[in-house]
Design a protein around this motif. Sequence first.
Motif, PDB file in Angstrom:
ATOM      1  N   PRO A  10       0.802  -1.227   0.000  1.00 39.23           N
ATOM      2  CA  PRO A  10       0.000   0.000   0.000  1.00 39.23           C
ATOM      3  C   PRO A  10       0.835   1.277   0.000  1.00 39.23           C
ATOM      4  O   PRO A  10       0.500   2.240  -0.680  1.00 39.23           O
ATOM      5  CB  PRO A  10      -0.823  -0.109   1.280  1.00 39.23           C
ATOM      6  N   TRP A  11       1.940   1.283   0.717  1.00 40.92           N
ATOM      7  CA  TRP A  11       2.762   2.496   0.774  1.00 40.92           C
ATOM      8  C   TRP A  11       3.391   2.808  -0.574  1.00 40.92           C
ATOM      9  O   TRP A  11       3.564   3.973  -0.929  1.00 40.92           O
ATOM     10  CB  TRP A  11       3.824   2.393   1.856  1.00 40.92           C
ATOM     11  N   LEU A  12       3.733   1.772  -1.353  1.00 36.44           N
ATOM     12  CA  LEU A  12       4.314   2.005  -2.669  1.00 36.44           C
ATOM     13  C   LEU A  12       3.274   2.594  -3.621  1.00 36.44           C
ATOM     14  O   LEU A  12       3.576   3.497  -4.400  1.00 36.44           O
ATOM     15  CB  LEU A  12       4.889   0.714  -3.236  1.00 36.44           C
ATOM     16  N   GLY A  13       2.048   2.101  -3.542  1.00 30.74           N
ATOM     17  CA  GLY A  13       0.976   2.681  -4.344  1.00 30.74           C
ATOM     18  C   GLY A  13       0.733   4.138  -3.992  1.00 30.74           C
ATOM     19  O   GLY A  13       0.488   4.978  -4.871  1.00 30.74           O
ATOM     20  N   ILE A  28      -1.799  -1.021  -8.497  1.00 26.99           N
ATOM     21  CA  ILE A  28      -2.739  -1.944  -7.859  1.00 26.99           C
ATOM     22  C   ILE A  28      -3.832  -2.414  -8.817  1.00 26.99           C
ATOM     23  O   ILE A  28      -4.801  -3.021  -8.405  1.00 26.99           O
ATOM     24  CB  ILE A  28      -3.356  -1.336  -6.583  1.00 26.99           C
ATOM     25  N   LYS A  29      -3.651  -2.110 -10.106  1.00 28.40           N
ATOM     26  CA  LYS A  29      -4.520  -2.575 -11.198  1.00 28.40           C
ATOM     27  C   LYS A  29      -5.946  -2.058 -11.091  1.00 28.40           C
ATOM     28  O   LYS A  29      -6.903  -2.788 -11.314  1.00 28.40           O
ATOM     29  CB  LYS A  29      -4.483  -4.096 -11.292  1.00 28.40           C
ATOM     30  N   ALA A  90      -2.925   9.874  -3.509  1.00 29.02           N
ATOM     31  CA  ALA A  90      -2.080   8.982  -2.713  1.00 29.02           C
ATOM     32  C   ALA A  90      -2.885   8.296  -1.617  1.00 29.02           C
ATOM     33  O   ALA A  90      -2.736   7.089  -1.381  1.00 29.02           O
ATOM     34  CB  ALA A  90      -0.921   9.777  -2.105  1.00 29.02           C
ATOM     35  N   ILE A  91      -3.762   9.039  -0.960  1.00 31.44           N
ATOM     36  CA  ILE A  91      -4.600   8.447   0.092  1.00 31.44           C
ATOM     37  C   ILE A  91      -5.524   7.383  -0.493  1.00 31.44           C
ATOM     38  O   ILE A  91      -5.695   6.302   0.074  1.00 31.44           O
ATOM     39  CB  ILE A  91      -5.399   9.545   0.821  1.00 31.44           C
ATOM     40  N   ASP A  92      -6.107   7.663  -1.654  1.00 30.46           N
ATOM     41  CA  ASP A  92      -7.013   6.706  -2.290  1.00 30.46           C
ATOM     42  C   ASP A  92      -6.276   5.434  -2.706  1.00 30.46           C
ATOM     43  O   ASP A  92      -6.780   4.330  -2.507  1.00 30.46           O
ATOM     44  CB  ASP A  92      -7.688   7.354  -3.498  1.00 30.46           C
ATOM     45  N   LEU A  96      -7.159   1.782  -1.152  1.00 32.47           N
ATOM     46  CA  LEU A  96      -7.571   0.681  -2.020  1.00 32.47           C
ATOM     47  C   LEU A  96      -6.663  -0.533  -1.871  1.00 32.47           C
ATOM     48  O   LEU A  96      -7.139  -1.671  -1.870  1.00 32.47           O
ATOM     49  CB  LEU A  96      -7.576   1.133  -3.478  1.00 32.47           C
ATOM     50  N   ALA A  97      -5.370  -0.303  -1.773  1.00 37.22           N
ATOM     51  CA  ALA A  97      -4.439  -1.424  -1.617  1.00 37.22           C
ATOM     52  C   ALA A  97      -4.664  -2.136  -0.287  1.00 37.22           C
ATOM     53  O   ALA A  97      -4.560  -3.357  -0.217  1.00 37.22           O
ATOM     54  CB  ALA A  97      -3.003  -0.934  -1.724  1.00 37.22           C
TER      55      ALA A  97
END
Length: 155
Positions: A10-13, A28-29, A90-92, A96-97
């Motif tokens: 999640p942090w990378l996304g 995250i597709k 970034a938060i979204d 989502l991840a």
Amino acid sequence: MTHTKSEKRPWLGAVLSFFLPGLGHVYIKEWLRSAMWFAFAVSAVLLFVPLPETGSATSMSGAFDAAMAATQDLPLEALLPIWVVRLFSAIDAYWLALQRAPAEEDEAEQCPACGRPVDEDLDFCQWCTTPLPEREGPNGSSEGNNPTEGNAISR
């Protein structure tokens, strides 16, 4: 570190989406959300960044210099919407991840011996070959399958 089926961090996304809104969603597709966040970022730039007052640039380096000059002295009113879009993107992506990983883990049945997810078409664990209880095998139910029972041919 927890092991998830998706292996998405999640942090990378979130970091990817902060630098370029929509890029973390590609990671995250989430294709539609990626296009939406990129469109938000482009719209924020087009709506709030004033166009340079210089003439048309004839070369690529001239266009780059004009773009850099236009962004040097931007007021807070022009930068704030762009930063808000980046932050919320970034938060979204992070949210989502986080939401996708537990849902994927809960859906898959896990082996009682090794704890790894098993294929639903097999009646044994493909990782440790432990027979799975209460599974339908190729010859019907695996419980009570006695080759001598019920195979008598009646005449």
